[in-house]
Design a protein around this motif. Structure first.
Motif, PDB file in Angstrom:
ATOM      1  N   THR A 201       1.012  -1.135   0.402  1.00  0.00           N
ATOM      2  CA  THR A 201      -0.079  -0.014  -0.044  1.00  0.00           C
ATOM      3  C   THR A 201       0.885   1.607  -0.056  1.00  0.00           C
ATOM      4  O   THR A 201       2.013   0.510   0.600  1.00  0.00           O
ATOM      5  CB  THR A 201      -0.391  -0.240   0.994  1.00  0.00           C
ATOM      6  OG1 THR A 201      -1.869   1.205   0.917  1.00  0.00           O
ATOM      7  CG2 THR A 201      -0.456   0.430   2.343  1.00  0.00           C
ATOM      8  N   SER A 202       0.268   2.643  -0.342  1.00  0.00           N
ATOM      9  CA  SER A 202       1.264   3.699  -0.323  1.00  0.00           C
ATOM     10  C   SER A 202       0.583   4.660   0.806  1.00  0.00           C
ATOM     11  O   SER A 202      -0.315   3.994   0.741  1.00  0.00           O
ATOM     12  CB  SER A 202       0.911   3.824  -2.035  1.00  0.00           C
ATOM     13  OG  SER A 202      -0.349   4.828  -2.426  1.00  0.00           O
ATOM     14  N   TRP A 203       1.398   5.662   0.552  1.00  0.00           N
ATOM     15  CA  TRP A 203       0.573   6.404   0.549  1.00  0.00           C
ATOM     16  C   TRP A 203       1.977   7.830   0.603  1.00  0.00           C
ATOM     17  O   TRP A 203       2.972   7.873  -0.036  1.00  0.00           O
ATOM     18  CB  TRP A 203       0.969   6.209   3.106  1.00  0.00           C
ATOM     19  CG  TRP A 203       2.730   6.197   3.541  1.00  0.00           C
ATOM     20  CD1 TRP A 203       3.293   6.873   3.691  1.00  0.00           C
ATOM     21  CD2 TRP A 203       2.619   4.907   3.440  1.00  0.00           C
ATOM     22  NE1 TRP A 203       4.604   6.039   4.120  1.00  0.00           N
ATOM     23  CE2 TRP A 203       3.919   4.825   3.939  1.00  0.00           C
ATOM     24  CE3 TRP A 203       2.150   3.158   3.473  1.00  0.00           C
ATOM     25  CZ2 TRP A 203       4.637   3.296   4.299  1.00  0.00           C
ATOM     26  CZ3 TRP A 203       2.455   2.762   4.028  1.00  0.00           C
ATOM     27  CH2 TRP A 203       3.687   2.896   4.369  1.00  0.00           C
ATOM     28  N   ASP A 204       1.743   9.081   1.226  1.00  0.00           N
ATOM     29  CA  ASP A 204       2.231  10.383   1.499  1.00  0.00           C
ATOM     30  C   ASP A 204       3.363  10.375   0.814  1.00  0.00           C
ATOM     31  O   ASP A 204       4.736  10.101   1.956  1.00  0.00           O
ATOM     32  CB  ASP A 204       1.859  11.696   1.729  1.00  0.00           C
ATOM     33  CG  ASP A 204       0.561  11.947   1.449  1.00  0.00           C
ATOM     34  OD1 ASP A 204      -0.185  11.967   0.128  1.00  0.00           O
ATOM     35  OD2 ASP A 204      -0.173  13.045   1.782  1.00  0.00           O
ATOM     36  N   GLY A 298      -7.321 -11.881   4.086  1.00  0.00           N
ATOM     37  CA  GLY A 298      -6.021 -11.398   3.105  1.00  0.00           C
ATOM     38  C   GLY A 298      -6.477 -10.359   2.402  1.00  0.00           C
ATOM     39  O   GLY A 298      -5.387  -9.798   2.079  1.00  0.00           O
ATOM     40  N   LEU A 299      -7.792  -9.822   2.304  1.00  0.00           N
ATOM     41  CA  LEU A 299      -8.198  -8.995   2.150  1.00  0.00           C
ATOM     42  C   LEU A 299      -8.974  -8.063   3.151  1.00  0.00           C
ATOM     43  O   LEU A 299      -9.377  -6.957   2.695  1.00  0.00           O
ATOM     44  CB  LEU A 299      -9.270  -9.893   1.002  1.00  0.00           C
ATOM     45  CG  LEU A 299      -9.231 -10.350  -0.031  1.00  0.00           C
ATOM     46  CD1 LEU A 299     -10.405 -10.431  -0.781  1.00  0.00           C
ATOM     47  CD2 LEU A 299      -8.633 -10.244  -0.928  1.00  0.00           C
ATOM     48  N   ALA A 300      -8.880  -8.303   3.695  1.00  0.00           N
ATOM     49  CA  ALA A 300      -8.809  -7.441   5.170  1.00  0.00           C
ATOM     50  C   ALA A 300      -8.768  -6.137   5.425  1.00  0.00           C
ATOM     51  O   ALA A 300      -7.550  -6.248   6.846  1.00  0.00           O
ATOM     52  CB  ALA A 300      -9.557  -7.942   6.866  1.00  0.00           C
ATOM     53  N   CYS A 301      -8.699  -5.319   4.493  1.00  0.00           N
ATOM     54  CA  CYS A 301      -8.121  -4.136   4.712  1.00  0.00           C
ATOM     55  C   CYS A 301      -9.449  -2.817   4.070  1.00  0.00           C
ATOM     56  O   CYS A 301     -10.580  -2.558   3.879  1.00  0.00           O
ATOM     57  CB  CYS A 301      -7.350  -3.391   3.481  1.00  0.00           C
ATOM     58  SG  CYS A 301      -6.324  -4.958   2.728  1.00  0.00           S
ATOM     59  N   GLY A 302      -9.123  -1.532   5.219  1.00  0.00           N
ATOM     60  CA  GLY A 302      -9.599  -0.639   5.356  1.00  0.00           C
ATOM     61  C   GLY A 302      -9.783   0.474   4.822  1.00  0.00           C
ATOM     62  O   GLY A 302     -10.857   1.210   4.890  1.00  0.00           O
ATOM     63  N   GLU A 303      -8.627   0.085   3.900  1.00  0.00           N
ATOM     64  CA  GLU A 303      -8.139   2.104   3.432  1.00  0.00           C
ATOM     65  C   GLU A 303      -7.288   1.159   2.085  1.00  0.00           C
ATOM     66  O   GLU A 303      -6.623   0.361   1.962  1.00  0.00           O
ATOM     67  CB  GLU A 303      -7.097   2.628   4.117  1.00  0.00           C
ATOM     68  CG  GLU A 303      -7.749   2.963   5.683  1.00  0.00           C
ATOM     69  CD  GLU A 303      -6.234   3.390   6.468  1.00  0.00           C
ATOM     70  OE1 GLU A 303      -5.293   4.032   5.490  1.00  0.00           O
ATOM     71  OE2 GLU A 303      -6.186   3.551   7.313  1.00  0.00           O
ATOM     72  N   VAL A 304      -7.579   1.853   0.796  1.00  0.00           N
ATOM     73  CA  VAL A 304      -7.395   1.874  -0.442  1.00  0.00           C
ATOM     74  C   VAL A 304      -5.991   2.162  -0.585  1.00  0.00           C
ATOM     75  O   VAL A 304      -5.691   3.538   0.774  1.00  0.00           O
ATOM     76  CB  VAL A 304      -8.019   2.115  -1.126  1.00  0.00           C
ATOM     77  CG1 VAL A 304      -9.593   1.969  -1.095  1.00  0.00           C
ATOM     78  CG2 VAL A 304      -8.235   3.674  -1.354  1.00  0.00           C
ATOM     79  N   SER A 305      -4.499   1.625  -1.635  1.00  0.00           N
ATOM     80  CA  SER A 305      -3.750   3.020  -1.494  1.00  0.00           C
ATOM     81  C   SER A 305      -3.740   3.553  -2.096  1.00  0.00           C
ATOM     82  O   SER A 305      -4.606   3.570  -3.568  1.00  0.00           O
ATOM     83  CB  SER A 305      -2.660   0.651  -2.388  1.00  0.00           C
ATOM     84  OG  SER A 305      -2.295   1.997  -2.494  1.00  0.00           O
ATOM     85  N   PRO A 306      -3.697   4.647  -2.662  1.00  0.00           N
ATOM     86  CA  PRO A 306      -3.826   5.815  -2.930  1.00  0.00           C
ATOM     87  C   PRO A 306      -3.376   5.251  -3.742  1.00  0.00           C
ATOM     88  O   PRO A 306      -3.914   6.204  -5.424  1.00  0.00           O
ATOM     89  CB  PRO A 306      -3.000   7.382  -2.508  1.00  0.00           C
ATOM     90  CG  PRO A 306      -3.252   6.551  -0.910  1.00  0.00           C
ATOM     91  CD  PRO A 306      -3.179   5.323  -1.245  1.00  0.00           C
ATOM     92  N   LEU A 307      -2.469   4.855  -4.793  1.00  0.00           N
ATOM     93  CA  LEU A 307      -1.394   4.483  -5.929  1.00  0.00           C
ATOM     94  C   LEU A 307      -3.417   3.638  -6.716  1.00  0.00           C
ATOM     95  O   LEU A 307      -2.435   4.128  -7.812  1.00  0.00           O
ATOM     96  CB  LEU A 307      -0.196   4.301  -5.586  1.00  0.00           C
ATOM     97  CG  LEU A 307       0.813   3.408  -6.524  1.00  0.00           C
ATOM     98  CD1 LEU A 307       1.250   5.444  -7.313  1.00  0.00           C
ATOM     99  CD2 LEU A 307       1.790   3.156  -6.565  1.00  0.00           C
ATOM    100  N   ALA A 308      -2.171   2.706  -5.512  1.00  0.00           N
ATOM    101  CA  ALA A 308      -3.961   1.311  -6.893  1.00  0.00           C
ATOM    102  C   ALA A 308      -5.101   2.625  -7.283  1.00  0.00           C
ATOM    103  O   ALA A 308      -5.448   2.083  -8.427  1.00  0.00           O
ATOM    104  CB  ALA A 308      -4.348  -0.103  -5.453  1.00  0.00           C
TER     105      ALA A 308
END
Length: 406
Positions: A201-204, A298-308
């Motif tokens: 995942t990405s961030w600033d 494996g899909l239990a994520c609450g925030e999208v990767s901004p890049l994706a």
């Protein structure tokens, strides 16, 4: 397996009103996410690694007939580098790219595997937060290339998956909270200790590593295009999403390779962790809060990767959220085989795309909105096998080895 009609699950579908027109270029729609050079470098590198071999693309004509579509192909990643999942293509490749950044681009994977730079790599630490497969890939890559790994696990990661990661020599740190909290803890400790975060995942200020991860996933997509029958054009890809790196890589690679002939990308998520669905509805990234307690860990994520997300917002034809029982049904369906289809072992997160397809086929309104017909040619990526055999047997009722022996 006896004949059955597609069951009705409590699924929800959102067709993307911001989908880029077919003639739009990827560079214009989502600049700076993935590119041809990045995919080509990853393919050239990974296909030279020890024990590399393409994973199979399995036709499932029996299941396709039952679902009322023309063709169905299952890209089975359960045998990838012996890790049981596709993640080695991303996490381990990003470890390699980090070591090359530190030591110099002239350093090859073969040099690192041979231990040529062990005196320097042994003092380098990489770290990641994970639901299981990504952390195992980072740990495997660290052992393969000669550096140290520290892996952060949230409270819902099973002990079986923790042990599988530790088996590659990684230090395990547990976080008494959800996945997104483990990402933050990993980043904080890395900054304090001078470690390199290897995240999908990405961030600033943090985009190069997630970009390497997505480029690594291109290996299986190149394989798929090489394996699909000549002249066969896919109409749909149903692909599961965690933070979004996998569906973004799929969408980006196929956009670059197929341009206007690219298939419709349907992004599938658990209903309890549907951050892409919520973001698509809102038109901007939305955080899903709470326990995110889906069995599709494996899909239990609450925030999208901004890049994706930047790519998926332009490339996602539709977003689909499904209940956990759809995933269990998909696992059992694969294990039993439909008509003369071969039995396949698919893990609970790995069958997300197939579960979404089955749910869509059993709901006339959703099926119509996704333009699924008797002529549709669909790809799903089985991104993991039985990465936790105990849980697999609990949900399927059979041991994975018994399924494969059938």
């Amino acid at each position: 397996m006896s004949e059955w009609n597609p069951p009705r699950f409590n699924a929800s579908c959102f067709v993307n009103p911001r989908l880029s027109p077919a003639e739009t270029s990827l560079a214009a729609a989502a600049p700076g996410v993935v590119d041809e050079e990045g995919f080509a470098r990853a393919v050239a590198e990974i296909t030279r690694w020890p024990d590399y071999r393409p994973t199979p693309l399995v036709p499932l004509p029996g299941l396709a007939k039952t679902l009322g579509i023309g063709r169905l192909y299952y890209k089975d990643e359960s045998g990838r580098f012996g890790l049981g999942a596709f993640k080695a293509l991303g996490g381990a490749y990003a470890v390699l790219r980090h070591l090359q950044n530190v030591l110099g681009d002239e350093v090859t994977a073969a040099d690192l595997v041979a231990g040529k730079y062990r005196a320097r790599t042994s003092g380098i630490t990489v770290t990641a937060a994970t639901d299981g497969n990504h952390g195992k890939a980072v740990a495997w890559g660290a052992r393969l290339f000669g550096c140290r790994a520290v892996i952060y696990l949230h409270q819902d990661v099973s002990e079986g998956r923790a042990q599988a990661i530790a088996a590659y020599g990684a230090e395990i740190r547990r976080i008494a909270d959800n996945y997104d909290a483990s990402v933050r803890a990993c980043a904080t400790d890395a900054a304090e200790n001078g470690w390199q975060v290897i995240s999908d995942t990405s961030w600033d200020g943090y985009q190069d590593v997630p970009r390497h991860v997505m480029h690594g996933y291109g290996v299986m997509l190149k394989e798929m295009l090489d394996q699909i029958p000549r002249g066969e054009e896919l109409t749909h890809v149903f692909i599961q999403a965690g933070v979004g790196g996998l569906p973004a890589a799929v969408a980006g690679y196929l956009w670059l390779e197929l341009d206007a002939l690219r298939p419709k990308i349907v992004v599938v998520e658990p209903e309890k962790a549907a951050c892409h669905y919520a973001s698509a509805e809102a038109g901007h990234p939305v955080t899903v809060t709470g326990k995110l307690d889906t069995l599709m860990a494996g899909l239990a994520c609450g925030e999208v990767s901004p890049l994706a997300w930047r790519l998926l917002d332009a490339a996602g034809f539709a977003f689909l959220k499904i209940p956990d029982d759809a995933a269990i049904f998909a696992m059992k369906t694969l294990a039993a085989g439909q008509s003369d289809d071969p039995p396949i072992v698919g893990g609970e997160a790995g069958v997300g795309g197939l579960a979404g397809l089955i749910a869509a086929a059993g709901d006339a309104e959703i099926k119509d909105s996704l333009l699924l017909t008797g002529q549709s040619r669909v790809l799903v990526i089985g991104s993991e096998g039985a990465t936790d055999p105990v849980l697999y047997r609990q949900w399927v009722g059979r041991k994975p080895e018994d399924v494969l022996a059938a």
